[in-house]
Motif scaffolding. Structure first.
Motif, PDB file in Angstrom:
ATOM      1  N   THR A  59       0.852  -1.181   0.000  1.00  0.00           N
ATOM      2  CA  THR A  59       0.000   0.000   0.000  1.00  0.00           C
ATOM      3  C   THR A  59       0.892   1.236   0.000  1.00  0.00           C
ATOM      4  O   THR A  59       1.796   1.344   0.837  1.00  0.00           O
ATOM      5  CB  THR A  59      -0.904   0.040   1.248  1.00  0.00           C
ATOM      6  OG1 THR A  59      -1.706  -1.152   1.282  1.00  0.00           O
ATOM      7  CG2 THR A  59      -1.807   1.262   1.235  1.00  0.00           C
ATOM      8  N   ILE A  60       0.660   2.136  -0.948  1.00  0.00           N
ATOM      9  CA  ILE A  60       1.437   3.380  -1.019  1.00  0.00           C
ATOM     10  C   ILE A  60       0.588   4.487  -0.417  1.00  0.00           C
ATOM     11  O   ILE A  60      -0.485   4.811  -0.928  1.00  0.00           O
ATOM     12  CB  ILE A  60       1.821   3.702  -2.465  1.00  0.00           C
ATOM     13  CG1 ILE A  60       2.698   2.578  -3.047  1.00  0.00           C
ATOM     14  CG2 ILE A  60       2.563   5.037  -2.530  1.00  0.00           C
ATOM     15  CD1 ILE A  60       3.038   2.753  -4.517  1.00  0.00           C
ATOM     16  N   ARG A  61       1.078   5.045   0.693  1.00  0.00           N
ATOM     17  CA  ARG A  61       0.345   6.098   1.396  1.00  0.00           C
ATOM     18  C   ARG A  61       1.037   7.434   1.169  1.00  0.00           C
ATOM     19  O   ARG A  61       2.221   7.576   1.493  1.00  0.00           O
ATOM     20  CB  ARG A  61       0.273   5.799   2.891  1.00  0.00           C
ATOM     21  CG  ARG A  61      -0.358   4.458   3.234  1.00  0.00           C
ATOM     22  CD  ARG A  61      -0.266   4.170   4.711  1.00  0.00           C
ATOM     23  NE  ARG A  61      -0.658   2.800   5.018  1.00  0.00           N
ATOM     24  CZ  ARG A  61      -0.414   2.190   6.174  1.00  0.00           C
ATOM     25  NH1 ARG A  61       0.228   2.841   7.139  1.00  0.00           N
ATOM     26  NH2 ARG A  61      -0.804   0.931   6.366  1.00  0.00           N
ATOM     27  N   PRO A  62       0.313   8.397   0.609  1.00  0.00           N
ATOM     28  CA  PRO A  62       0.910   9.714   0.357  1.00  0.00           C
ATOM     29  C   PRO A  62       1.542  10.307   1.628  1.00  0.00           C
ATOM     30  O   PRO A  62       0.940  10.288   2.705  1.00  0.00           O
ATOM     31  CB  PRO A  62      -0.275  10.556  -0.109  1.00  0.00           C
ATOM     32  CG  PRO A  62      -1.235   9.555  -0.677  1.00  0.00           C
ATOM     33  CD  PRO A  62      -1.089   8.334   0.182  1.00  0.00           C
ATOM     34  N   GLN A  64       3.563   9.225   3.587  1.00  0.00           N
ATOM     35  CA  GLN A  64       3.920   8.267   4.643  1.00  0.00           C
ATOM     36  C   GLN A  64       4.898   7.206   4.149  1.00  0.00           C
ATOM     37  O   GLN A  64       5.770   6.760   4.880  1.00  0.00           O
ATOM     38  CB  GLN A  64       2.666   7.579   5.187  1.00  0.00           C
ATOM     39  CG  GLN A  64       1.710   8.520   5.904  1.00  0.00           C
ATOM     40  CD  GLN A  64       0.535   7.767   6.497  1.00  0.00           C
ATOM     41  OE1 GLN A  64       0.699   6.749   7.167  1.00  0.00           O
ATOM     42  NE2 GLN A  64      -0.672   8.240   6.226  1.00  0.00           N
ATOM     43  N   GLY A  65       4.725   6.794   2.892  1.00  0.00           N
ATOM     44  CA  GLY A  65       5.619   5.786   2.349  1.00  0.00           C
ATOM     45  C   GLY A  65       4.878   4.568   1.833  1.00  0.00           C
ATOM     46  O   GLY A  65       3.661   4.584   1.642  1.00  0.00           O
ATOM     47  N   CYS A  66       5.632   3.508   1.642  1.00  0.00           N
ATOM     48  CA  CYS A  66       5.100   2.260   1.094  1.00  0.00           C
ATOM     49  C   CYS A  66       5.156   1.184   2.161  1.00  0.00           C
ATOM     50  O   CYS A  66       6.185   1.016   2.832  1.00  0.00           O
ATOM     51  CB  CYS A  66       5.921   1.850  -0.124  1.00  0.00           C
ATOM     52  SG  CYS A  66       5.330   0.367  -0.949  1.00  0.00           S
ATOM     53  N   PHE A  67       4.053   0.470   2.334  1.00  0.00           N
ATOM     54  CA  PHE A  67       3.954  -0.527   3.395  1.00  0.00           C
ATOM     55  C   PHE A  67       3.493  -1.869   2.817  1.00  0.00           C
ATOM     56  O   PHE A  67       2.603  -1.910   1.961  1.00  0.00           O
ATOM     57  CB  PHE A  67       2.950  -0.086   4.469  1.00  0.00           C
ATOM     58  CG  PHE A  67       3.331   1.177   5.182  1.00  0.00           C
ATOM     59  CD1 PHE A  67       3.968   1.128   6.411  1.00  0.00           C
ATOM     60  CD2 PHE A  67       3.064   2.417   4.612  1.00  0.00           C
ATOM     61  CE1 PHE A  67       4.325   2.288   7.068  1.00  0.00           C
ATOM     62  CE2 PHE A  67       3.422   3.592   5.274  1.00  0.00           C
ATOM     63  CZ  PHE A  67       4.056   3.527   6.494  1.00  0.00           C
ATOM     64  N   VAL A  68       4.109  -2.939   3.299  1.00  0.00           N
ATOM     65  CA  VAL A  68       3.625  -4.273   2.960  1.00  0.00           C
ATOM     66  C   VAL A  68       2.221  -4.399   3.540  1.00  0.00           C
ATOM     67  O   VAL A  68       1.980  -4.041   4.703  1.00  0.00           O
ATOM     68  CB  VAL A  68       4.540  -5.361   3.546  1.00  0.00           C
ATOM     69  CG1 VAL A  68       3.989  -6.758   3.233  1.00  0.00           C
ATOM     70  CG2 VAL A  68       5.950  -5.216   2.993  1.00  0.00           C
ATOM     71  N   ARG A  69       1.300  -4.884   2.742  1.00  0.00           N
ATOM     72  CA  ARG A  69      -0.100  -4.923   3.184  1.00  0.00           C
ATOM     73  C   ARG A  69      -0.269  -5.800   4.421  1.00  0.00           C
ATOM     74  O   ARG A  69       0.265  -6.909   4.501  1.00  0.00           O
ATOM     75  CB  ARG A  69      -0.986  -5.459   2.059  1.00  0.00           C
ATOM     76  CG  ARG A  69      -2.459  -5.410   2.405  1.00  0.00           C
ATOM     77  CD  ARG A  69      -3.313  -5.924   1.277  1.00  0.00           C
ATOM     78  NE  ARG A  69      -4.703  -5.960   1.675  1.00  0.00           N
ATOM     79  CZ  ARG A  69      -5.683  -6.445   0.923  1.00  0.00           C
ATOM     80  NH1 ARG A  69      -5.408  -6.914  -0.265  1.00  0.00           N
ATOM     81  NH2 ARG A  69      -6.934  -6.454   1.360  1.00  0.00           N
ATOM     82  N   GLU A  70      -1.019  -5.268   5.375  1.00  0.00           N
ATOM     83  CA  GLU A  70      -1.347  -6.027   6.572  1.00  0.00           C
ATOM     84  C   GLU A  70      -2.271  -7.180   6.216  1.00  0.00           C
ATOM     85  O   GLU A  70      -3.069  -7.084   5.281  1.00  0.00           O
ATOM     86  CB  GLU A  70      -2.060  -5.133   7.597  1.00  0.00           C
ATOM     87  CG  GLU A  70      -1.181  -4.046   8.192  1.00  0.00           C
ATOM     88  CD  GLU A  70      -0.323  -4.543   9.344  1.00  0.00           C
ATOM     89  OE1 GLU A  70      -0.299  -5.775   9.593  1.00  0.00           O
ATOM     90  OE2 GLU A  70       0.325  -3.714   9.999  1.00  0.00           O
ATOM     91  N   LEU A  71      -2.147  -8.273   6.956  1.00  0.00           N
ATOM     92  CA  LEU A  71      -3.063  -9.398   6.764  1.00  0.00           C
ATOM     93  C   LEU A  71      -4.280  -9.197   7.663  1.00  0.00           C
ATOM     94  O   LEU A  71      -4.158  -9.182   8.888  1.00  0.00           O
ATOM     95  CB  LEU A  71      -2.375 -10.715   7.118  1.00  0.00           C
ATOM     96  CG  LEU A  71      -1.519 -11.362   6.038  1.00  0.00           C
ATOM     97  CD1 LEU A  71      -0.936 -12.666   6.562  1.00  0.00           C
ATOM     98  CD2 LEU A  71      -2.302 -11.620   4.770  1.00  0.00           C
TER      99      LEU A  71
END
Length: 229
Positions: A59-62, A64-71
């Motif tokens: 998930t790319i959050r403006p 904030q950065g890029c995060f591996v999607r939570e399960l």
């Protein structure tokens, strides 16, 4: 000078890390760190992350950065509920519209005696499994149904593939797929639906349990973890 990995190679490696939980759900990744890791510029990293974002792995959050999607286990359970409903409808329509020769071919492809020739890699077996279900959905003659099922499958792929890390589960998959095709050939829709539901629910529970166990193991092994949960 050694060849630097392409955007596709970076994408493939990052996807493997996510699927293998080497990159833990919720982990923040940056283009700069990944560029240093892979020894490339930020451009192929950005392309790889955008592709993974489009597929739902990150998930790319403006700002904030890029995060591996939570399960989200609850969401995954709900997706499996929808999958069972879609597959049930697919069976009904496939029995009505799919040529008998196509069902016979499907039954032969999943003859339990063929399970020793199953694809070696987990991803290849997961794709083969998915092809069985999509073939039935496409055989229903309802393109919307097939598209919806493909979307659901894509969203649960991260744990569904774990069903094929176990040899016994591969053998069972061949047996049950073969039986479902045979039941459709015998015009026994109710039994085919019942077996399909059982097949999906067991697969769901197996993958869910293995996922939670693996995540717990990784959490305990993480630096700074006390190992006490």
């Amino acid at each position: 000078m050694p060849n630097r990995p392409s955007a596709h190679a970076v994408y493939s490696e990052l996807k493997d890390r996510i699927l293998g939980f080497t990159l833990y759900p919720g982990t923040r990744v940056t283009e700069t760190e990944l560029a240093e890791d892979f020894g490339v510029s930020r451009t192929p990293i950005r392309e790889a992350l955008q592709r993974l974002a489009a597929e739902g792995f990150v998930t790319i959050r403006p700002k904030q950065g890029c995060f591996v999607r939570e399960l989200d286990i609850e969401e995954i359970d709900q997706l499996y509920q929808v999958r069972i409903a879609l597959e049930s409808l697919a069976l009904e329509l496939a029995q009505a519209h799919m040529p008998r020769s196509a069902l016979e071919s499907l039954a032969r492809d999943w003859d339990p005696g063929q399970s020793d020739k199953a694809p070696v890699s987990v991803d290849a077996m997961a794709q083969r499994d998915e092809s069985f279900h999509i073939t039935l959905a496409q055989g229903s003659g309802n393109r919307v149904l097939a598209g919806l099922l493909q979307d659901v499958n894509a969203r649960i792929h991260i744990i569904r593939r774990l069903d094929f890390t176990d040899r016994e589960r591969i053998d069972v998959t061949y047996t049950e797929h073969h039986r479902i095709a045979e039941l459709l050939l015998a015009r026994n829709l109710s039994a085919a639906r019942e077996l399909m539901s059982e097949h999906i629910r067991y697969s769901q529970e197996f993958a869910r349990t293995l996922t939670l166990r693996r995540l717990a193991d990784l959490r305990r092994a993480a630096p700074g973890s006390s190992g006490n949960g």
